[in-house]
Design a protein around this motif. Structure first.
Motif, PDB file in Angstrom:
ATOM      1  N   ILE A  26      -4.778 -12.212  -3.203  1.00 11.57           N
ATOM      2  CA  ILE A  26      -5.584 -11.432  -2.614  1.00 11.57           C
ATOM      3  C   ILE A  26      -5.381 -10.071  -2.728  1.00 11.57           C
ATOM      4  O   ILE A  26      -4.465  -9.551  -2.326  1.00 11.57           O
ATOM      5  N   PHE A  27      -6.410  -9.347  -3.092  1.00 12.84           N
ATOM      6  CA  PHE A  27      -6.357  -7.860  -3.245  1.00 12.84           C
ATOM      7  C   PHE A  27      -7.163  -7.265  -1.877  1.00 12.84           C
ATOM      8  O   PHE A  27      -8.296  -7.606  -1.506  1.00 12.84           O
ATOM      9  N   ASN A 129     -11.050  -4.580   5.255  1.00 14.81           N
ATOM     10  CA  ASN A 129     -11.890  -4.269   6.269  1.00 14.81           C
ATOM     11  C   ASN A 129     -13.306  -3.452   6.125  1.00 14.81           C
ATOM     12  O   ASN A 129     -13.842  -3.301   7.162  1.00 14.81           O
ATOM     13  N   SER A 130     -13.518  -3.095   4.536  1.00 11.76           N
ATOM     14  CA  SER A 130     -14.866  -2.646   4.469  1.00 11.76           C
ATOM     15  C   SER A 130     -15.894  -3.706   4.706  1.00 11.76           C
ATOM     16  O   SER A 130     -15.579  -4.740   4.412  1.00 11.76           O
ATOM     17  N   SER A 131     -17.008  -3.263   5.004  1.00 17.97           N
ATOM     18  CA  SER A 131     -18.209  -4.043   5.140  1.00 17.97           C
ATOM     19  C   SER A 131     -18.694  -4.477   3.742  1.00 17.97           C
ATOM     20  O   SER A 131     -18.320  -3.850   2.712  1.00 17.97           O
ATOM     21  N   HIS A 132     -19.262  -5.637   3.517  1.00 21.21           N
ATOM     22  CA  HIS A 132     -19.775  -6.203   2.272  1.00 21.21           C
ATOM     23  C   HIS A 132     -20.634  -5.018   1.604  1.00 21.21           C
ATOM     24  O   HIS A 132     -20.598  -4.978   0.561  1.00 21.21           O
ATOM     25  N   THR A 153     -15.435 -12.589  -1.630  1.00 25.16           N
ATOM     26  CA  THR A 153     -15.092 -11.097  -1.058  1.00 25.16           C
ATOM     27  C   THR A 153     -15.337 -11.395   0.275  1.00 25.16           C
ATOM     28  O   THR A 153     -16.207 -11.818   0.940  1.00 25.16           O
ATOM     29  N   HIS A 154     -14.176 -10.971   1.146  1.00 25.16           N
ATOM     30  CA  HIS A 154     -13.989 -11.249   2.595  1.00 25.16           C
ATOM     31  C   HIS A 154     -13.944  -9.939   3.230  1.00 25.16           C
ATOM     32  O   HIS A 154     -13.236  -8.937   2.819  1.00 25.16           O
ATOM     33  N   HIS A 171      -7.871 -16.329   6.693  1.00 19.48           N
ATOM     34  CA  HIS A 171      -9.311 -17.073   6.317  1.00 19.48           C
ATOM     35  C   HIS A 171      -9.433 -17.070   4.941  1.00 19.48           C
ATOM     36  O   HIS A 171      -9.939 -18.126   4.367  1.00 19.48           O
ATOM     37  N   ALA A 172      -8.961 -16.057   4.049  1.00 18.29           N
ATOM     38  CA  ALA A 172      -9.267 -16.265   2.558  1.00 18.29           C
ATOM     39  C   ALA A 172      -8.137 -17.169   2.061  1.00 18.29           C
ATOM     40  O   ALA A 172      -8.593 -17.894   1.204  1.00 18.29           O
ATOM     41  N   ALA A 173      -7.072 -17.277   2.700  1.00 13.88           N
ATOM     42  CA  ALA A 173      -6.287 -18.395   2.126  1.00 13.88           C
ATOM     43  C   ALA A 173      -6.844 -19.930   2.227  1.00 13.88           C
ATOM     44  O   ALA A 173      -7.009 -20.822   1.688  1.00 13.88           O
ATOM     45  N   GLU A 174      -7.363 -19.954   3.499  1.00 14.89           N
ATOM     46  CA  GLU A 174      -8.157 -21.241   3.784  1.00 14.89           C
ATOM     47  C   GLU A 174      -9.491 -21.412   3.305  1.00 14.89           C
ATOM     48  O   GLU A 174      -9.546 -22.569   2.743  1.00 14.89           O
TER      49      GLU A 174
END
Length: 241
Positions: A26-27, A129-132, A153-154, A171-174
């Motif tokens: 995860i980056f 933490n940036s918006s999409h 992309t989260h 959340h990304a891992a889930e």
């Protein structure tokens, strides 16, 4: 492999152990995939000076890196001599987004590490933490869009608690269907590192080795994405034996 990295592996979660299995990388975005933090520091530094806080761009970058605008606004209000407009956050966001159309560059080695992960069949996701909207512009300006799928992309903006809380990485891992301890998180900020560490993931810190860093157990320190690439290749190779 450096001795300090070997020692860190022994103290890190199982995802990088020889008897473990790395299942996801995860980056973070800013400072890891694209160089944009100078831009945010410059924009917010100008806004601070405009309202009476004499802070430089580098000082603003150091203070605001990885921090959401809602918290930056709180800090600004402590120092400015002229009140911020009621909708200052929206205004600052618009200024930052506009600047992103012109002054974003990929971090050296980013395409190499992404191609390596594809070759190794290791999936990757983005947690920022940036918006999409901001990430879309950053990737477009830096010509990296083709590397990232939208559903991988989260954004911390979608979380009730963004970084430094671990929710975004959990959340990304889930979403990948893997355990956090089988993930590597690549970060450059102390805020992001705390989120990754509290999520229980392996933490890679991308930062000059002569600069200070949190004293987290099992922290992997690298000075470049190319070094991170080499580390991941060695981990995967050790797990095949």
């Amino acid at each position: 492999m450096r001795e300090d990295i070997k020692k860190a592996i022994a103290q890190a979660p199982k995802g990088v152990h020889a008897d473990g299995q790395l299942k996801l990388v995860i980056f973070d975005c800013d400072g890891v995939l694209v160089e944009s933090e100078h831009l945010v520091g410059d924009v917010l530094g100008k806004e601070a000076r405009k309202h009476g806080w004499n802070i430089t761009g580098p000082e603003a970058r150091a203070l605001f890196t990885g921090v959401q605008l809602v918290d930056i606004e709180k800090e600004m209000k402590k120092h400015v001599t002229m009140p911020l407009p009621i909708h200052w956050r929206e205004h600052a966001h618009d200024l930052i987004v506009e600047a992103m159309h012109h002054d974003i560059h990929p971090i050296e080695g980013v395409e190499t590490i992404l191609q390596t992960l594809k070759d190794l069949n290791i999936p990757y996701r983005i947690g920022s933490n940036s918006s999409h909207e901001e990430m879309k512009i950053k990737f477009n300006t830096s010509k990296l869009t083709h590397w990232f799928e939208k559903d991988r992309t989260h954004s911390g903006c979608d979380m009730e608690r963004p970084k430094p809380f671990p929710d975004l990485y959990l959340h990304a891992a889930e979403q990948e269907g893997v355990n956090p301890e089988d993930c590597i998180v690549v970060e450059d900020s102390d805020t992001g590192l705390k989120a990754a560490y509290d999520a229980g993931s392996v933490c890679i810190l991308l930062r000059d080795l002569d600069k200070p860093a949190p004293d987290y157990r099992g922290l992997i320190r690298v000075a470049s994405l190319n070094e991170a690439t080499d580390f991941i290749k060695e981990v995967v190779q050790s797990q095949k034996k």
